[in-house]
Design an enzyme around this catalytic site. Structure first.
Site, PDB file in Angstrom:
ATOM      1  N   ASP A  34       0.389  -1.189  -0.224  1.00 35.36           N
ATOM      2  CA  ASP A  34       0.303  -0.066   0.224  1.00 35.36           C
ATOM      3  C   ASP A  34       0.724   1.564   0.213  1.00 35.36           C
ATOM      4  O   ASP A  34       0.327   2.359  -0.056  1.00 35.36           O
ATOM      5  CB  ASP A  34      -0.718   0.385   1.401  1.00 35.36           C
ATOM      6  CG  ASP A  34      -0.113   0.342   2.991  1.00 35.36           C
ATOM      7  OD1 ASP A  34       0.855  -0.264   2.890  1.00 35.36           O
ATOM      8  OD2 ASP A  34      -0.654  -0.064   4.091  1.00 35.36           O
ATOM      9  N   HIS A 233      22.297   3.697 -19.570  1.00 30.49           N
ATOM     10  CA  HIS A 233      21.742   3.855 -18.524  1.00 30.49           C
ATOM     11  C   HIS A 233      21.728   3.144 -17.358  1.00 30.49           C
ATOM     12  O   HIS A 233      20.948   2.564 -16.495  1.00 30.49           O
ATOM     13  CB  HIS A 233      20.461   3.271 -18.854  1.00 30.49           C
ATOM     14  CG  HIS A 233      20.318   4.185 -20.161  1.00 30.49           C
ATOM     15  ND1 HIS A 233      18.934   4.265 -20.986  1.00 30.49           N
ATOM     16  CD2 HIS A 233      20.566   5.968 -20.504  1.00 30.49           C
ATOM     17  CE1 HIS A 233      18.755   5.688 -21.506  1.00 30.49           C
ATOM     18  NE2 HIS A 233      19.576   6.143 -21.089  1.00 30.49           N
ATOM     19  N   ASP A 250      25.777  11.818 -14.649  1.00 34.23           N
ATOM     20  CA  ASP A 250      24.771  12.605 -15.853  1.00 34.23           C
ATOM     21  C   ASP A 250      23.369  12.176 -14.631  1.00 34.23           C
ATOM     22  O   ASP A 250      22.822  11.645 -14.454  1.00 34.23           O
ATOM     23  CB  ASP A 250      24.216  11.226 -16.570  1.00 34.23           C
ATOM     24  CG  ASP A 250      23.730  11.722 -17.489  1.00 34.23           C
ATOM     25  OD1 ASP A 250      22.539  12.714 -17.840  1.00 34.23           O
ATOM     26  OD2 ASP A 250      23.096  11.489 -19.009  1.00 34.23           O
ATOM     27  N   ASP A 261      19.854  17.999 -17.728  1.00 38.01           N
ATOM     28  CA  ASP A 261      19.905  17.297 -18.287  1.00 38.01           C
ATOM     29  C   ASP A 261      21.526  16.889 -18.607  1.00 38.01           C
ATOM     30  O   ASP A 261      21.971  18.010 -19.556  1.00 38.01           O
ATOM     31  CB  ASP A 261      19.752  16.403 -19.295  1.00 38.01           C
ATOM     32  CG  ASP A 261      19.643  15.112 -19.916  1.00 38.01           C
ATOM     33  OD1 ASP A 261      20.937  14.637 -19.011  1.00 38.01           O
ATOM     34  OD2 ASP A 261      19.153  14.412 -21.338  1.00 38.01           O
ATOM     35  N   HIS A 340      25.172   6.143 -28.872  1.00 41.55           N
ATOM     36  CA  HIS A 340      23.729   6.579 -28.836  1.00 41.55           C
ATOM     37  C   HIS A 340      23.856   8.375 -29.708  1.00 41.55           C
ATOM     38  O   HIS A 340      24.665   8.222 -30.805  1.00 41.55           O
ATOM     39  CB  HIS A 340      23.573   7.455 -27.705  1.00 41.55           C
ATOM     40  CG  HIS A 340      24.600   8.650 -26.613  1.00 41.55           C
ATOM     41  ND1 HIS A 340      24.525   8.987 -26.646  1.00 41.55           N
ATOM     42  CD2 HIS A 340      25.366   8.022 -25.898  1.00 41.55           C
ATOM     43  CE1 HIS A 340      26.398   9.787 -26.687  1.00 41.55           C
ATOM     44  NE2 HIS A 340      26.362   8.875 -25.570  1.00 41.55           N
ATOM     45  N   HIS A 344      18.651  15.089 -27.527  1.00 40.71           N
ATOM     46  CA  HIS A 344      17.250  15.213 -27.472  1.00 40.71           C
ATOM     47  C   HIS A 344      16.785  16.425 -27.414  1.00 40.71           C
ATOM     48  O   HIS A 344      17.107  16.980 -26.178  1.00 40.71           O
ATOM     49  CB  HIS A 344      16.659  13.978 -27.108  1.00 40.71           C
ATOM     50  CG  HIS A 344      17.644  14.016 -26.273  1.00 40.71           C
ATOM     51  ND1 HIS A 344      16.576  14.841 -24.789  1.00 40.71           N
ATOM     52  CD2 HIS A 344      18.624  13.066 -25.163  1.00 40.71           C
ATOM     53  CE1 HIS A 344      17.576  14.934 -23.033  1.00 40.71           C
ATOM     54  NE2 HIS A 344      18.818  13.492 -23.878  1.00 40.71           N
ATOM     55  N   HIS A 351      13.228  13.487 -21.969  1.00 41.90           N
ATOM     56  CA  HIS A 351      13.643  12.935 -23.527  1.00 41.90           C
ATOM     57  C   HIS A 351      11.865  13.605 -23.440  1.00 41.90           C
ATOM     58  O   HIS A 351      11.350  13.580 -24.130  1.00 41.90           O
ATOM     59  CB  HIS A 351      13.553  11.741 -23.677  1.00 41.90           C
ATOM     60  CG  HIS A 351      14.469  11.078 -23.405  1.00 41.90           C
ATOM     61  ND1 HIS A 351      14.850   9.844 -23.076  1.00 41.90           N
ATOM     62  CD2 HIS A 351      15.848  11.664 -22.977  1.00 41.90           C
ATOM     63  CE1 HIS A 351      16.049  10.000 -23.074  1.00 41.90           C
ATOM     64  NE2 HIS A 351      16.612  11.111 -23.054  1.00 41.90           N
ATOM     65  N   GLU A 374      25.135  15.423 -26.344  1.00 40.89           N
ATOM     66  CA  GLU A 374      26.116  15.142 -25.635  1.00 40.89           C
ATOM     67  C   GLU A 374      26.693  13.856 -26.925  1.00 40.89           C
ATOM     68  O   GLU A 374      26.563  12.961 -26.212  1.00 40.89           O
ATOM     69  CB  GLU A 374      25.221  14.253 -24.516  1.00 40.89           C
ATOM     70  CG  GLU A 374      23.266  13.798 -25.410  1.00 40.89           C
ATOM     71  CD  GLU A 374      22.772  12.781 -24.486  1.00 40.89           C
ATOM     72  OE1 GLU A 374      23.356  12.202 -23.795  1.00 40.89           O
ATOM     73  OE2 GLU A 374      21.087  13.949 -24.133  1.00 40.89           O
ATOM     74  N   TYR A 378      32.788   5.137 -25.508  1.00 39.67           N
ATOM     75  CA  TYR A 378      33.127   4.690 -24.624  1.00 39.67           C
ATOM     76  C   TYR A 378      33.796   3.272 -25.331  1.00 39.67           C
ATOM     77  O   TYR A 378      33.635   3.029 -26.636  1.00 39.67           O
ATOM     78  CB  TYR A 378      31.592   4.201 -24.395  1.00 39.67           C
ATOM     79  CG  TYR A 378      30.711   4.982 -24.533  1.00 39.67           C
ATOM     80  CD1 TYR A 378      30.621   5.574 -22.867  1.00 39.67           C
ATOM     81  CD2 TYR A 378      30.000   5.523 -25.416  1.00 39.67           C
ATOM     82  CE1 TYR A 378      29.497   7.137 -22.992  1.00 39.67           C
ATOM     83  CE2 TYR A 378      29.069   6.818 -25.577  1.00 39.67           C
ATOM     84  CZ  TYR A 378      28.880   7.425 -23.417  1.00 39.67           C
ATOM     85  OH  TYR A 378      28.019   8.579 -23.832  1.00 39.67           O
ATOM     86  N   ARG A 396      31.286  10.807 -21.220  1.00 39.20           N
ATOM     87  CA  ARG A 396      29.939  11.817 -22.324  1.00 39.20           C
ATOM     88  C   ARG A 396      30.115  13.228 -21.558  1.00 39.20           C
ATOM     89  O   ARG A 396      29.841  13.477 -20.495  1.00 39.20           O
ATOM     90  CB  ARG A 396      28.808  11.097 -21.924  1.00 39.20           C
ATOM     91  CG  ARG A 396      27.614  11.912 -22.284  1.00 39.20           C
ATOM     92  CD  ARG A 396      25.911  10.889 -22.962  1.00 39.20           C
ATOM     93  NE  ARG A 396      25.808  10.550 -21.186  1.00 39.20           N
ATOM     94  CZ  ARG A 396      25.903   9.546 -20.872  1.00 39.20           C
ATOM     95  NH1 ARG A 396      26.415   8.762 -21.857  1.00 39.20           N
ATOM     96  NH2 ARG A 396      24.999   9.684 -19.617  1.00 39.20           N
ATOM     97  N   GLU A 398      27.453  16.841 -21.798  1.00 35.34           N
ATOM     98  CA  GLU A 398      26.109  17.109 -21.970  1.00 35.34           C
ATOM     99  C   GLU A 398      25.853  18.295 -21.640  1.00 35.34           C
ATOM    100  O   GLU A 398      25.746  18.351 -20.258  1.00 35.34           O
ATOM    101  CB  GLU A 398      25.396  16.108 -20.847  1.00 35.34           C
ATOM    102  CG  GLU A 398      23.963  16.065 -21.453  1.00 35.34           C
ATOM    103  CD  GLU A 398      22.593  15.020 -21.800  1.00 35.34           C
ATOM    104  OE1 GLU A 398      23.122  14.518 -20.197  1.00 35.34           O
ATOM    105  OE2 GLU A 398      21.679  14.910 -21.812  1.00 35.34           O
TER     106      GLU A 398
HETATM  107  N1  GLY Z   1      20.275  11.374 -19.174  1.00 31.96           N
HETATM  108  C1  GLY Z   1      19.241  10.287 -20.334  1.00 31.96           C
HETATM  109  C2  GLY Z   1      19.875  11.033 -21.261  1.00 31.96           C
HETATM  110  O1  GLY Z   1      21.137  11.924 -21.275  1.00 31.96           O
HETATM  111  O2  GLY Z   1      19.722  10.878 -22.451  1.00 31.96           O
HETATM  112 MN    MN Z   2      20.394  13.660 -22.724  1.00 27.45          MN
HETATM  113 MN    MN Z   3      21.525  12.638 -19.847  1.00 25.20          MN
END
Ligand code: GLY
Ligand code: MN
Ligand code: MN
Length: 427
Positions: A34, A233, A250, A261, A340, A344, A351, A374, A378, A396, A398
């Site tokens: 619950d 992720h 991140d 982000d 990737h 975005h 996103h 970003e 890797y 990365r 970003e």
């Molecule tokens: N944090 C998810 C991305 O960078 O798209």
């Molecule tokens: Mn992102």
């Molecule tokens: Mn990110």
């Protein structure tokens, strides 16, 4: 008119006779038994209503408007807090009708009667989908009375197009989230020590965000030390930090329904090692170039394509790829290191909504859009074909970029990313 009244009136102007928009608020989600997860309103519902209470319903046509909110029942309010109530909701949004959610079933027939096109986000909640279909079926069975239900259900993508272009007020909100995000990342640059666990860093981010009135992160914090950075992720956040590792963080704060982000990478020790530096400098250089491509009129996909080309050049100079850049691009050999996309849309959702392609063509950037930039590299820790000193490195970088007439505006500019800045913060 407040911003929500204004957005509702814009939607009503887009609706033709016989068309209606139906939006449902989020419901509480069960965590276990619950216990519920912390509530977060559906972004579309919040965008039009500013209401952060669960289970509401908004119905709009070009002429009429109705809001349904949870009934004001004293016993419920004692347990879960004061409810807005339909009278107040109707008044604040300047709508025609206000009802309790308990009245929805009965009123739905009246409202959906003789609507030929229903704009509704089907597919998000199958229970709701079933309910809508059953209302429509019911209405169709009354055809002898001259009544009919919607013949067409269509996704209200026009709402997402509205959300894609940010107003000055929205940009200010994202900037505020960006500033708090900066506090989180800065705290990590300063407080992280070898021997700490990733979750301790996560708790520092939470501390910074929550103490500034945020909902929390706009998405789960990724705190990845060493080779964990190669898991795109990664959310386990439970490894211990060793010396001479890189830590990829991140994370973006969400305040007032807008999120940042941001990814930053820093050494666990005081300085980057030489191979770490080589890769970091490459990614940073490519990231800065990518930001410079974010200009009005540029095709969104072009940014990714040029960025991949730049990464390929860099990988070639490090002897990690061989052959012609065009060939490598065509054969997608770079995907071993960069799997990737470069960015975005960003806004209420990390996103964020809005189309990337229109009629099969990458759309052009317009003023008021916000995109992340970003790029990353890797190096699979288990891949023997990669020189040992690069294996397990994941980088990365970003930032969140606003498309503007004159030049790209980096909304997360205040978070350091130069090696010299980071090393000085680390010592
Ligand atoms: N944090 C998810 C991305 O960078 O798209
Ligand atoms: Mn992102
Ligand atoms: Mn990110």
């Amino acid at each position: 008119m407040n911003i929500y009244q204004n957005r509702i009136s814009l939607v009503q102007k887009k609706l033709m006779e016989g068309e209606a928009l139906l939006l449902f608020a989020s419901s509480h989600q069960t965590k276990n038994r619950d216990v519920e997860y912390k509530f977060r309103q559906d972004s579309d519902f919040y965008y039009l209503t500013g209401i952060n209470e669960s289970d509401g319903i908004l119905f709009l046509t070009e002429k009429t408007s109705a809001i349904f909110t949870l009934p004001k029942i004293k016993e419920r309010e004692i347990w879960t807090g004061i409810r807005l109530g339909n009278k107040k909701a109707k008044k604040e949004l300047n709508l025609e009708f206000g009802f309790d959610t308990t009245e929805w079933k009965e009123k739905s027939f009246e409202l959906l009667k003789n609507i030929h096109t229903l704009f509704y986000f089907y597919g998000k909640n199958l229970e709701r989908d079933k309910e809508i279909l059953s209302i429509i079926e019911n209405l169709n069975q009354r055809s002898r009375n001259g009544e009919f239900g919607p013949e067409k259900i269509q996704l209200p993508n026009f709402l997402h197009e509205m959300r894609l272009i940010k107003s000055d007020e929205e940009i200010d909100l994202i900037l505020e989230s960006a500033k708090i995000t900066a506090e989180g990342h800065m705290a990590l640059f300063k407080e992280t020590k070898v021997g700490m666990y990733e979750y301790e860093l996560e708790s520092i981010l939470d501390r910074e965000y929550l103490s500034s009135g945020c909902w929390g992160g706009g998405y789960g914090h990724i705190v990845a030390a060493g080779k964990n950075a190669c898991v795109l992720h990664y959310t386990s956040n439970n490894s211990q930090i060793k010396k001479d590792e890189l830590i990829l963080v991140d994370s973006g704060a969400e305040k007032n329904y807008y999120t940042a982000d941001v990814t930053r990478v820093f050494p666990s020790s005081k300085k980057f090692t030489s191979p770490q530096k080589d890769i970091y400098e490459l990614v940073l250089d490519v990231q800065k170039k990518a930001i410079s491509y974010v200009t009005t009129g540029t095709e969104f996909f072009e940014i990714h394509k040029k960025t991949v080309y730049n990464l390929i050049e860099g990988l070639k100079s490090l002897k990690l790829l061989k052959g012609s850049v065009d060939k490598i691009f065509e054969k997608e050999d770079y995907k071993k290191f960069y799997m990737h996309k470069t960015g975005h849309w960003l806004g209420m959702d990390v996103h964020d909504v809005g189309k990337y392609f229109i009629d099969g063509k990458s759309r052009k950037l317009e003023n008021g859009m916000i995109t992340t930039i970003e790029p990353g590299l890797y190096f699979d820790p288990t891949d023997k074909s990669i020189p040992k000193h690069f294996r397990g490195i994941g980088i990365r970088i970003e930032d969140d970029i606003l498309v503007n007439e004159k030049k790209p505006i980096n909304l997360t500019f205040m978070i350091p990313k130069e090696i010299s800045e980071i090393e000085s913060l680390r010592s």
